[in-house]
Design an enzyme around this catalytic site. Sequence first.
Site, PDB file in Angstrom:
ATOM      1  N   ASP A  10       0.867  -1.035  -0.042  1.00 11.37           N
ATOM      2  CA  ASP A  10      -0.123   0.271   0.120  1.00 11.37           C
ATOM      3  C   ASP A  10       0.898   1.125  -0.108  1.00 11.37           C
ATOM      4  O   ASP A  10       0.754   1.931   0.873  1.00 11.37           O
ATOM      5  CB  ASP A  10      -1.108   0.047   1.246  1.00 11.37           C
ATOM      6  CG  ASP A  10      -0.162  -0.204   2.455  1.00 11.37           C
ATOM      7  OD1 ASP A  10      -0.802   0.397   3.602  1.00 11.37           O
ATOM      8  OD2 ASP A  10       0.902  -0.492   2.478  1.00 11.37           O
ATOM      9  N   ASP A  15       6.616   1.064   2.032  1.00 11.87           N
ATOM     10  CA  ASP A  15       6.341   0.156   0.966  1.00 11.87           C
ATOM     11  C   ASP A  15       7.316   0.241  -0.304  1.00 11.87           C
ATOM     12  O   ASP A  15       7.733  -0.442  -1.143  1.00 11.87           O
ATOM     13  CB  ASP A  15       4.942   0.261   0.442  1.00 11.87           C
ATOM     14  CG  ASP A  15       3.832   0.041   1.553  1.00 11.87           C
ATOM     15  OD1 ASP A  15       3.767   0.904   2.352  1.00 11.87           O
ATOM     16  OD2 ASP A  15       3.503  -0.974   1.675  1.00 11.87           O
ATOM     17  N   ASN A  39      -2.381   2.653   3.328  1.00 10.05           N
ATOM     18  CA  ASN A  39      -1.790   4.026   3.734  1.00 10.05           C
ATOM     19  C   ASN A  39      -2.685   5.212   3.012  1.00 10.05           C
ATOM     20  O   ASN A  39      -2.803   6.405   3.344  1.00 10.05           O
ATOM     21  CB  ASN A  39      -0.473   4.033   3.132  1.00 10.05           C
ATOM     22  CG  ASN A  39       0.615   3.248   4.096  1.00 10.05           C
ATOM     23  OD1 ASN A  39       0.372   3.165   5.365  1.00 10.05           O
ATOM     24  ND2 ASN A  39       1.514   2.612   3.640  1.00 10.05           N
ATOM     25  N   THR A 124       2.756  -6.034   2.680  1.00  8.25           N
ATOM     26  CA  THR A 124       3.394  -4.785   3.641  1.00  8.25           C
ATOM     27  C   THR A 124       2.194  -4.128   3.854  1.00  8.25           C
ATOM     28  O   THR A 124       2.562  -2.953   4.226  1.00  8.25           O
ATOM     29  CB  THR A 124       4.448  -4.173   2.938  1.00  8.25           C
ATOM     30  OG1 THR A 124       3.851  -3.473   1.505  1.00  8.25           O
ATOM     31  CG2 THR A 124       5.640  -5.212   2.931  1.00  8.25           C
ATOM     32  N   PHE A 165      -0.938  -0.693  12.544  1.00  4.66           N
ATOM     33  CA  PHE A 165      -1.924   0.051  11.333  1.00  4.66           C
ATOM     34  C   PHE A 165      -2.322  -1.096  10.341  1.00  4.66           C
ATOM     35  O   PHE A 165      -3.585  -1.249  10.260  1.00  4.66           O
ATOM     36  CB  PHE A 165      -1.167   1.093  10.586  1.00  4.66           C
ATOM     37  CG  PHE A 165      -2.004   1.576   9.410  1.00  4.66           C
ATOM     38  CD1 PHE A 165      -1.795   1.151   8.273  1.00  4.66           C
ATOM     39  CD2 PHE A 165      -3.084   2.704   9.781  1.00  4.66           C
ATOM     40  CE1 PHE A 165      -2.751   1.800   7.044  1.00  4.66           C
ATOM     41  CE2 PHE A 165      -3.792   2.985   8.539  1.00  4.66           C
ATOM     42  CZ  PHE A 165      -3.653   2.493   7.310  1.00  4.66           C
ATOM     43  N   ASN A 166      -1.511  -1.890   9.861  1.00  2.00           N
ATOM     44  CA  ASN A 166      -1.956  -2.728   8.766  1.00  2.00           C
ATOM     45  C   ASN A 166      -2.898  -3.846   9.541  1.00  2.00           C
ATOM     46  O   ASN A 166      -3.924  -4.298   8.879  1.00  2.00           O
ATOM     47  CB  ASN A 166      -0.643  -3.706   8.416  1.00  2.00           C
ATOM     48  CG  ASN A 166       0.101  -2.829   7.628  1.00  2.00           C
ATOM     49  OD1 ASN A 166      -0.373  -1.862   6.887  1.00  2.00           O
ATOM     50  ND2 ASN A 166       1.245  -3.282   7.362  1.00  2.00           N
ATOM     51  N   HIS A 239       9.636   0.294   8.214  1.00  2.00           N
ATOM     52  CA  HIS A 239       8.879  -0.955   8.293  1.00  2.00           C
ATOM     53  C   HIS A 239       8.867  -2.049   7.198  1.00  2.00           C
ATOM     54  O   HIS A 239       9.431  -3.117   7.445  1.00  2.00           O
ATOM     55  CB  HIS A 239       7.351  -0.707   8.844  1.00  2.00           C
ATOM     56  CG  HIS A 239       7.161   0.074   9.768  1.00  2.00           C
ATOM     57  ND1 HIS A 239       6.923  -0.078  11.012  1.00  2.00           N
ATOM     58  CD2 HIS A 239       6.707   1.691   9.561  1.00  2.00           C
ATOM     59  CE1 HIS A 239       6.553   1.261  11.686  1.00  2.00           C
ATOM     60  NE2 HIS A 239       6.470   2.019  10.826  1.00  2.00           N
ATOM     61  N   ASP A 240       8.515  -1.683   5.933  1.00  2.00           N
ATOM     62  CA  ASP A 240       8.259  -2.718   5.036  1.00  2.00           C
ATOM     63  C   ASP A 240       9.371  -3.498   4.517  1.00  2.00           C
ATOM     64  O   ASP A 240       9.134  -4.797   4.406  1.00  2.00           O
ATOM     65  CB  ASP A 240       7.139  -2.204   4.145  1.00  2.00           C
ATOM     66  CG  ASP A 240       5.926  -1.421   4.613  1.00  2.00           C
ATOM     67  OD1 ASP A 240       5.180  -0.777   4.177  1.00  2.00           O
ATOM     68  OD2 ASP A 240       5.557  -2.135   5.694  1.00  2.00           O
TER      69      ASP A 240
HETATM   70  O1  RIB Z   1       2.386   0.134  10.901  1.00  2.00           O
HETATM   71  C1  RIB Z   1       3.315   0.185   9.692  1.00  2.00           C
HETATM   72  C2  RIB Z   1       2.609  -0.285   8.483  1.00  2.00           C
HETATM   73  O2  RIB Z   1       1.709   0.196   8.173  1.00  2.00           O
HETATM   74  C3  RIB Z   1       3.602   0.044   7.257  1.00  2.00           C
HETATM   75  O3  RIB Z   1       3.261  -1.012   6.349  1.00  2.00           O
HETATM   76  C4  RIB Z   1       3.240   1.270   6.788  1.00  2.00           C
HETATM   77  O4  RIB Z   1       3.216   1.229   5.316  1.00  2.00           O
HETATM   78  C5  RIB Z   1       1.734   1.182   6.855  1.00  2.00           C
HETATM   79  O5  RIB Z   1       1.237   0.499   5.918  1.00  2.00           O
HETATM   80 CA    CA Z   2       2.625  -0.666   4.023  1.00  2.00          CA
END
Ligand code: RIB
Ligand code: CA
Length: 310
Positions: A10, A15, A39, A124, A165-166, A239-240
């Site tokens: 996303d 990402d 996102n 991701t 979040f994901n 993160h991703d």
């Molecule tokens: O919490 C971080 C995740 O949420 C990452 O994948 C970031 O791109 C968002 O999608």
């Molecule tokens: Ca992401």
Amino acid sequence: MPTPVILDCDPGHDDVFAIWLAAGDPEIDLRAITTVGGNGKLAHTTYNARVVTDLAGIAGVPISAGADSPMVRLLAPAEWIHGDNALGGPELPQPAVAADPRTAVELIRDTLDEAGQPVTIVATGPLTNIGMFARIHPDRLPLIKEIVWMGGSTGRGNVTPYAEFNAWTDPEAAAMVLGTGLPFTMIGLNVTHQVLVTPGVMSRLGAIGNRTAAFGVELLNYFNSTYETDQGMPQAPLHDPVAVALVARPGLVSTVRTRLDIELRGTETAGATSVDLLGKLKRPPNASVATGVDIEGFWGLVEDAIRALA
Ligand code: RIB
Ligand code: CA
């Protein structure tokens, strides 16, 4: 032999680096990119995937749009971090590459059918596309080698006190994918918060000297600024790409086999990833959960991959 990978994402700033690492690392054979609402709205995440693959000179990798909203809940794009177009900061060049006319589920189906070997799915973003695929093509699940997901956390959340979040965006999809019984690895905030975009990282990326790196530095300047405002972290966690790094060099990310459950009903805890590291619940283990990362090794991998791009 490089590992065949489908990247479901996303984009979203981090990402983008997952896309670039998957395309630039010699141990990964990036077969397809699918996009999901997360996102940002699906139109933005799909457009952004086209922009950053074209800019990096990544050719021949089809990009298909998937779900624009979670399975049950409403989408709440993370504009507070990624901006209203999901890739705030730099001016976005017009992408030359068009999206593939197939849906994400259709592209995943065809990629698996044509691979001739099991394919790794790196996700991701919210797991909506993968959940939809599992629901529509349960017969094709054996064509998936494993699912490696950046999401969740063994500790605190980042969008609510207990949810990342994901996972928070589509906990039902995460539970469904986990419930398929496919090999599942979760890379949560407890690990990704160790790979911070420090001034040293920024200068190393800036020194690469190609257009991909230059665009990446602009993205990370924006990402650092919104992370400071929203999360009180002046150096954002990238993160991703950690999920891609685990596939490219498994030794870089340590994991434990444990019990993972997704909270679906909690008023305050929906989307929380319950990781029973002590086995208190006496439930059978069902996932591998990341517990550590070789920080220097990770950044070296990201740098080398970007250096290999345009
Ligand atoms: O919490 C971080 C995740 O949420 C990452 O994948 C970031 O791109 C968002 O999608
Ligand atoms: Ca992401």
